[in-house]
Design a protein around this motif. Structure first.
Motif, PDB file in Angstrom:
ATOM      1  N   THR A   1      -1.858 -22.001 -24.735  1.00 24.47           N
ATOM      2  CA  THR A   1      -3.045 -21.662 -23.961  1.00 24.47           C
ATOM      3  C   THR A   1      -2.637 -20.731 -22.820  1.00 24.47           C
ATOM      4  OG1 THR A   1      -2.872 -23.451 -22.319  1.00 24.47           O
ATOM      5  CG2 THR A   1      -3.945 -23.986 -24.413  1.00 24.47           C
ATOM      6  N   GLU A   2      -3.623 -20.040 -22.275  1.00 25.53           N
ATOM      7  CA  GLU A   2      -3.327 -19.118 -21.172  1.00 25.53           C
ATOM      8  C   GLU A   2      -2.799 -19.876 -19.958  1.00 25.53           C
ATOM      9  OE1 GLU A   2      -3.216 -15.906 -21.417  1.00 25.53           O
ATOM     10  OE2 GLU A   2      -3.913 -15.990 -23.498  1.00 25.53           O
ATOM     11  N   GLU A   3      -3.340 -21.067 -19.697  1.00 23.06           N
ATOM     12  CA  GLU A   3      -2.862 -21.855 -18.556  1.00 23.06           C
ATOM     13  C   GLU A   3      -1.413 -22.268 -18.741  1.00 23.06           C
ATOM     14  OE1 GLU A   3      -4.178 -22.823 -15.492  1.00 23.06           O
ATOM     15  OE2 GLU A   3      -5.495 -21.172 -16.030  1.00 23.06           O
ATOM     16  N   ARG A   4      -1.068 -22.707 -19.918  1.00 24.65           N
ATOM     17  CA  ARG A   4       0.298 -23.158 -20.166  1.00 24.65           C
ATOM     18  C   ARG A   4       1.287 -22.005 -20.119  1.00 24.65           C
ATOM     19  NH1 ARG A   4      -1.928 -26.914 -25.087  1.00 24.65           N
ATOM     20  NH2 ARG A   4      -3.061 -28.365 -23.736  1.00 24.65           N
ATOM     21  N   LYS A   5       0.845 -20.826 -20.521  1.00 23.96           N
ATOM     22  CA  LYS A   5       1.732 -19.657 -20.497  1.00 23.96           C
ATOM     23  C   LYS A   5       2.108 -19.251 -19.074  1.00 23.96           C
ATOM     24  CE  LYS A   5       0.117 -16.293 -22.988  1.00 23.96           C
ATOM     25  NZ  LYS A   5      -0.924 -15.479 -23.688  1.00 23.96           N
ATOM     26  N   LYS A   6       1.372 -19.734 -18.090  1.00 20.75           N
ATOM     27  CA  LYS A   6       1.711 -19.408 -16.699  1.00 20.75           C
ATOM     28  C   LYS A   6       3.009 -20.074 -16.272  1.00 20.75           C
ATOM     29  CE  LYS A   6      -3.113 -18.852 -15.231  1.00 20.75           C
ATOM     30  NZ  LYS A   6      -4.204 -19.418 -14.388  1.00 20.75           N
TER      31      LYS A   6
ATOM     32  N   ARG B   1      -5.315 -22.936 -33.653  1.00 16.55           N
ATOM     33  CA  ARG B   1      -4.574 -22.555 -32.456  1.00 16.55           C
ATOM     34  C   ARG B   1      -3.099 -22.414 -32.781  1.00 16.55           C
ATOM     35  NH1 ARG B   1      -7.939 -26.775 -30.813  1.00 16.55           N
ATOM     36  NH2 ARG B   1      -6.209 -28.255 -30.860  1.00 16.55           N
TER      37      ARG B   1
ATOM     38  N   LYS C   1      10.000 -20.730 -18.349  1.00 20.44           N
ATOM     39  CA  LYS C   1       9.510 -19.372 -18.142  1.00 20.44           C
ATOM     40  C   LYS C   1      10.650 -18.449 -17.717  1.00 20.44           C
ATOM     41  CE  LYS C   1       5.756 -16.811 -18.121  1.00 20.44           C
ATOM     42  NZ  LYS C   1       4.887 -16.736 -19.317  1.00 20.44           N
TER      43      LYS C   1
ATOM     44  N   ASN D   1       4.420 -15.937 -26.712  1.00 19.24           N
ATOM     45  CA  ASN D   1       3.275 -15.911 -25.782  1.00 19.24           C
ATOM     46  C   ASN D   1       2.097 -15.073 -26.289  1.00 19.24           C
ATOM     47  OD1 ASN D   1       4.683 -17.537 -23.974  1.00 19.24           O
ATOM     48  ND2 ASN D   1       5.547 -15.790 -22.890  1.00 19.24           N
TER      49      ASN D   1
ATOM     50  N   ALA E   1      -1.773 -14.018 -27.231  1.00 20.02           N
ATOM     51  CA  ALA E   1      -3.055 -14.281 -26.568  1.00 20.02           C
ATOM     52  C   ALA E   1      -3.666 -15.537 -27.153  1.00 20.02           C
ATOM     53  CB  ALA E   1      -3.996 -13.096 -26.738  1.00 20.02           C
ATOM     54  N   ALA E   2      -4.165 -16.410 -26.294  1.00 19.16           N
ATOM     55  CA  ALA E   2      -4.776 -17.658 -26.736  1.00 19.16           C
ATOM     56  C   ALA E   2      -6.277 -17.522 -26.752  1.00 19.16           C
ATOM     57  CB  ALA E   2      -4.355 -18.807 -25.817  1.00 19.16           C
TER      58      ALA E   2
END
Length: 308
Positions: free
Chosen positions: A138-143, A255, A263, A304, A306-307
């Protein structure tokens, strides 16, 4: 020793982002420890993998020098990761993929079973170089983490063989029915956030029954207390293949699922290259076939993505 507030905050953000979003084995087990035959998943499809020196050269220097890949693995749910009945080493698609990728990179795996916040903070602190827990990207987890894709998953539906349902492609087909799912999971949250849709169009709302015990989850379906189960597509697809009288009826979304690394650690790209080689030499396909997950496979890995 004084630890700065900055160092304390970052793992806390990681835990809040990932644990609260229910990424760690949010589905009940399809086969519980008492039911799992001792030889479940015992077929060896990994030990023949040989190291590729060109890939080893891509590794971060510290990992290359040590020759060891430290792995934190959440264990409990077939076919993702589980312990066999005899209490031996964990098995599952997560275990096989991580082990095969490590072999391709010329590394020896040192694995520790962990769960929840311990896995996430362990990645953040460098205790583990790699984490496996059926992580959806997810985009949040990729942070806060890097993800190397090795599988797809999503929201799956399983029913009894005698159900009048055929293929389920949307929750509107479940209006007026009773749905079983895991308590406190992302699936329960999604179902509750959408339950108004049936009544919005004048239909009867579906009913939600939640279960924390894996055996009760499937017993409720077999005995007719619920009409369908909603959970991880990979887990339910495997359960339908293992348990008589059940039928996998559809997947509502898809997904990407990834191996998690700290990271910016520099490990995600070598893992991607290793998985692509496993796909090219057929090892990856043999792993998926072993776990009845051919439909969850990928043609090429990515870091990573795009989610949705």
């Amino acid at each position: 020793m004084t630890v700065s507030p900055r160092r304390l905050r970052w793992p806390a953000v990681l835990v809040a982002t990932l644990v609260m979003s229910g990424c760690l084995h949010s589905a009940p087990a399809a086969v519980t420890g008492a039911e799992a035959p001792r030889d479940l998943g015992a077929e060896d499809v990994v030990s023949a993998v040989r190291a590729d020196p060109a890939l080893t050269a891509l590794l971060p220097a510290d990992i290359r020098r040590s020759g060891v890949l430290t792995v934190g693995s959440a264990v409990g749910t077939p076919p993702i990761a589980f312990h066999p009945q005899d209490g031996g080493a964990p098995r599952g698609v997560d275990i096989d993929v991580a082990d095969a990728a490590a072999r391709k990179l010329g590394l020896v795996v040192e694995r520790e079973q962990v769960s929840g916040a311990s896995l996430l903070t362990g990645l953040a602190a460098g205790r583990f170089a790699l984490g496996t827990a059926n992580f959806s990207v997810t985009e949040e987890r990729k942070k806060v983490l890097d993800f190397t894709v090795y599988l797809t998953d999503g929201t799956g539906i399983v029913i009894r063989d005698d159900s009048d349902l055929t293929e389920v492609t949307g929750l509107d087909q479940l209006c007026g029915r009773t749905i079983g799912t895991g308590v406190g999971t992302t699936f329960e949250n999604d179902l509750r956030s959408r339950e108004h849709r049936c009544t919005d169009v004048g239909g009867q709302a579906y009913r939600i029954s939640t279960y924390s015990d894996a055996a009760a989850h499937f017993l409720a379906l077999r005995e007719g207390h619920v009409d369908v189960l909603v959970s991880s597509a990979s887990v339910l697809r495997y359960a339908a293949a293992q348990q008589p009288g059940l039928r996998f009826a559809g997947q509502l979304d898809r997904r990407d699922v990834g191996l998690a690394t700290k990271k910016g650690s520099g490990l995600a790209e070598p893992l991607r290259a290793a998985i692509d080689q496993l796909i090219a030499d057929g090892t990856y396909q043999r792993i998926l076939a072993k776990w009845h997950l051919e439909e969850a496979g990928i043609e090429k890995s990515a870091v990573n993505p795009a989610a949705g």
